[in-house]
Write a protein that holds these residues in place. Structure first.
Motif, PDB file in Angstrom:
ATOM      1  N   UNK A 281      30.148   3.422  13.459  1.00  0.00           N
ATOM      2  CA  UNK A 281      28.883   4.022  13.918  1.00  0.00           C
ATOM      3  C   UNK A 281      27.633   3.236  13.532  1.00  0.00           C
ATOM      4  N   UNK A 282      27.752   2.312  12.566  1.00  0.00           N
ATOM      5  CA  UNK A 282      26.584   1.531  12.153  1.00  0.00           C
ATOM      6  C   UNK A 282      26.587   0.132  12.798  1.00  0.00           C
ATOM      7  N   UNK A 283      27.252   0.015  13.904  1.00  0.00           N
ATOM      8  CA  UNK A 283      27.321  -1.277  14.589  1.00  0.00           C
ATOM      9  C   UNK A 283      26.088  -1.470  15.473  1.00  0.00           C
ATOM     10  N   UNK A 284      25.224  -2.382  15.080  1.00  0.00           N
ATOM     11  CA  UNK A 284      24.045  -2.694  15.899  1.00  0.00           C
ATOM     12  C   UNK A 284      24.477  -3.313  17.225  1.00  0.00           C
ATOM     13  N   UNK A 285      25.558  -4.081  17.193  1.00  0.00           N
ATOM     14  CA  UNK A 285      26.062  -4.724  18.410  1.00  0.00           C
ATOM     15  C   UNK A 285      26.401  -3.679  19.470  1.00  0.00           C
ATOM     16  N   UNK A 286      27.121  -2.626  19.079  1.00  0.00           N
ATOM     17  CA  UNK A 286      27.528  -1.607  20.041  1.00  0.00           C
ATOM     18  C   UNK A 286      26.323  -0.875  20.620  1.00  0.00           C
ATOM     19  N   UNK A 287      25.357  -0.529  19.774  1.00  0.00           N
ATOM     20  CA  UNK A 287      24.151   0.137  20.287  1.00  0.00           C
ATOM     21  C   UNK A 287      23.411  -0.773  21.269  1.00  0.00           C
ATOM     22  N   UNK A 288      23.351  -2.061  20.951  1.00  0.00           N
ATOM     23  CA  UNK A 288      22.698  -2.994  21.863  1.00  0.00           C
ATOM     24  C   UNK A 288      23.421  -3.036  23.203  1.00  0.00           C
ATOM     25  N   UNK A 289      24.748  -3.083  23.171  1.00  0.00           N
ATOM     26  CA  UNK A 289      25.520  -3.126  24.400  1.00  0.00           C
ATOM     27  C   UNK A 289      25.350  -1.852  25.223  1.00  0.00           C
ATOM     28  N   UNK A 290      25.289  -0.703  24.559  1.00  0.00           N
ATOM     29  CA  UNK A 290      25.054   0.549  25.281  1.00  0.00           C
ATOM     30  C   UNK A 290      23.675   0.529  25.921  1.00  0.00           C
ATOM     31  N   UNK A 291      22.685   0.007  25.206  1.00  0.00           N
ATOM     32  CA  UNK A 291      21.342  -0.125  25.771  1.00  0.00           C
ATOM     33  C   UNK A 291      21.338  -0.995  27.017  1.00  0.00           C
ATOM     34  N   UNK A 292      22.088  -2.087  26.986  1.00  0.00           N
ATOM     35  CA  UNK A 292      22.186  -2.971  28.157  1.00  0.00           C
ATOM     36  C   UNK A 292      22.788  -2.219  29.341  1.00  0.00           C
ATOM     37  N   UNK A 293      23.783  -1.388  29.068  1.00  0.00           N
ATOM     38  CA  UNK A 293      24.406  -0.610  30.142  1.00  0.00           C
ATOM     39  C   UNK A 293      23.403   0.365  30.772  1.00  0.00           C
ATOM     40  N   UNK A 294      22.639   1.067  29.951  1.00  0.00           N
ATOM     41  CA  UNK A 294      21.638   1.981  30.509  1.00  0.00           C
ATOM     42  C   UNK A 294      20.563   1.210  31.273  1.00  0.00           C
ATOM     43  N   UNK A 295      20.253   0.022  30.829  1.00  0.00           N
ATOM     44  CA  UNK A 295      19.290  -0.806  31.569  1.00  0.00           C
ATOM     45  C   UNK A 295      19.850  -1.179  32.935  1.00  0.00           C
ATOM     46  N   UNK A 296      21.166  -1.466  33.013  1.00  0.00           N
ATOM     47  CA  UNK A 296      21.794  -1.753  34.302  1.00  0.00           C
ATOM     48  C   UNK A 296      21.664  -0.556  35.239  1.00  0.00           C
ATOM     49  N   UNK A 297      21.867   0.645  34.698  1.00  0.00           N
ATOM     50  CA  UNK A 297      21.712   1.856  35.509  1.00  0.00           C
ATOM     51  C   UNK A 297      20.269   2.013  35.990  1.00  0.00           C
ATOM     52  N   UNK A 298      19.330   1.654  35.128  1.00  0.00           N
ATOM     53  CA  UNK A 298      17.913   1.731  35.481  1.00  0.00           C
ATOM     54  C   UNK A 298      17.572   0.750  36.604  1.00  0.00           C
ATOM     55  N   UNK A 299      18.072  -0.485  36.482  1.00  0.00           N
ATOM     56  CA  UNK A 299      17.860  -1.484  37.532  1.00  0.00           C
ATOM     57  C   UNK A 299      18.435  -0.998  38.867  1.00  0.00           C
ATOM     58  N   UNK A 300      19.652  -0.458  38.794  1.00  0.00           N
ATOM     59  CA  UNK A 300      20.314  -0.001  40.018  1.00  0.00           C
ATOM     60  C   UNK A 300      19.538   1.136  40.667  1.00  0.00           C
ATOM     61  N   UNK A 301      19.011   2.042  39.855  1.00  0.00           N
ATOM     62  CA  UNK A 301      18.230   3.168  40.379  1.00  0.00           C
ATOM     63  C   UNK A 301      16.994   2.676  41.098  1.00  0.00           C
TER      64      UNK A 301
END
Length: 479
Positions: A281-301
């Protein structure tokens, strides 16, 4: 112990191969973040990832936690005995070296000497050099994993370490996996290759799977590389098999999530990343990757609906900022997360906040080359598209281009500068500046003849320009 004996002990310690003599590999890194990544890797328990307890001990020593470092080394020895049994002695060379150094720094010199004596017994029959160290495959492999866990500029050296280990033990799955990982990262830095048959990482990952068909991490890494070459059918099969056989492996989940994100199945990627987050749960890498995914959804929208649905867009924006922000909170030195957070701020018309981030990043010292290159590239994009300052954008793109050759960022900067120069020439073919930019690009790419021609054209329109004259003298010393 007399000063003479102390000096003699220090000479022997300097001959060891261990984290205390490899320490420069983690100079200028965030020790707290490095420690968290090692703790996560211990939780994950990768099949072939070296022994992170050894490196953790060195970091604890660097932070003044010598007693904790000793406990790390005790755990390293326990794990080595448990995993390797009869091969423990050779596997323990690095750990004993770390113990000798640690006891020396703690002032327990007789204990340090006792571990040097153990190393004499183990290494003496194995080496023609100093009897306290032996560059056997186990030592090369341990060094390789340690380098891989440090930072990106160590990948080339890590690759060489695993290659040396494989010279003596060519069928060892662990060293083959390490070699494949180093090749994979080096190819990722340099960008997509033209054909899969020239990809060393593809060949090496297939070799790992020949030796160990159950190596799910290698399977999903191979899928990602084949995805780049449009070999989608095999890539899909590899990912599905990896997730079927290792559904709870955080490493598999991470790579599979990237695979699905690239395939535009972003919701699947988010689900996998959140599952991985349950383990670390303290993985900065995973949070960053999840953020990138939500950004992809934002771009697509925005692409599908023009300006997008304001309510959905606001939620996605908050999701991006939350996960990028959490990544930064967990790892304050995470430059890529900071750049992505700044980008989201620009999308949300929070330019002041983005500029503050950019200014802070520009003021950093001792930044790794890949991070510095990314900063300059993003500053170039900011100047080009937000402040509309083409001259400032050119400056940052040029700065980025000179930092590290042949990377993905380098290629992006090259393309941007080439586009700017050609556009300027179309507007005004008698302007010297775009010809100077093209000369600079050719010179950076090692195309000296083309570079000289461009600088000569630049001088036709700006005679006596010292910048162009100097470049031409460098390219054609005889002129």
């Amino acid at each position: 112990m007399s000063d003479t004996l102390r000096e003699s002990l220090l000479v022997k310690l300097g001959q060891l191969q261990c984290h205390f003599t490899w320490g420069q590999q983690i100079d200028n890194v965030d020790l707290d973040n490095e420690k968290q990544k090692l703790l996560d890797s211990i939780i994950i328990g990768g099949k072939h990832q070296g022994v992170p307890h050894n490196q953790l001990a060195y970091i604890n020593y660097r932070q003044g936690n010598c007693e904790e470092a000793l406990r790390n080394l005790e755990e390293a020895e326990r794990r080595l005995r448990e995993i390797h049994g009869d091969g423990f002695e050779r596997r323990s060379i690095v750990t004993h070296g770390n113990r000798a150094w640690l006891y020396y720094h703690m002032g327990q010199l007789s204990e340090a000497q006792s571990y040097l004596d153990k190393l004499e017994v183990t290494c003496g029959p194995l080496t023609q050099g100093p009897h306290v160290t032996a560059m056997v495959p186990e030592v090369w492999g341990e060094k390789g994993w340690s380098l891989l866990s440090s930072h990106s500029q160590c990948c080339e050296e890590a690759k060489e370490c695993f290659a040396r280990a494989l010279e003596e033990d060519p069928d060892n799955t662990e060293w083959n996996m390490g070699y494949a990982t180093a090749l994979y990262r080096l190819e990722s830095i340099s960008g997509i290759l033209n054909r899969p048959e020239v990809s060393q990482s593809v060949r090496q990952l297939r070799r790992v799977l020949e030796l160990d068909p159950g190596q799910s991490v290698a399977r999903v890494m191979l899928a990602l590389r084949l995805q780049e070459f449009q070999q989608q059918t095999e890539a899909n099969e590899l990912v599905e098999e990896a997730l079927r056989t290792s559904p709870d492996s955080p490493f598999v989940l991470r790579y599979a999530a990237k695979f699905y994100r690239i395939q535009h199945d972003v919701d699947e990627a988010i689900g996998l990343l959140k599952k991985a987050l349950e383990f670390t749960p303290r993985s900065s890498f995973l949070h960053h990757q999840i953020g990138i995914c939500y950004r992809e959804k934002l771009f697509a929208l925005r692409k599908d609906q023009g300006s997008g649905d304001p309510g959905v867009e606001a939620v996605l924006m908050d999701d991006c900022k939350h996960h990028f922000g959490t990544a930064i909170q967990l790892e304050p030195s995470y430059i890529f997360a900071q750049l992505d957070f700044a980008g989201i701020c620009l999308m949300n018309n929070e330019s002041d906040r983005a500029v503050e981030i950019y200014n802070n990043l520009q003021s950093l010292e001792n930044v790794a080359p890949d991070r510095k290159q990314a900063i300059e590239f993003q500053l170039g994009l900011y100047e080009m598209y937000h402040t509309k300052s083409e001259s400032n954008a050119i400056h940052h793109f040029m700065e980025s281009l000179t930092i590290r050759y042949g990377t993905k960022e380098w290629k992006k900067c090259y393309t941007k500068l080439e586009q700017i120069a050609k556009r300027q020439i179309t507007r005004n073919p008698h302007d010297s500046r775009p010809w100077g930019i093209l000369g600079f690009l050719h010179r950076e790419a090692g195309e000296n003849s083309e570079a000289a021609e461009c600088f000569e054209k630049a001088l036709r329109f700006d005679r006596g320009n010292e910048e162009y004259l100097s470049a031409l003298r460098e390219l054609r010393p005889s002129t």
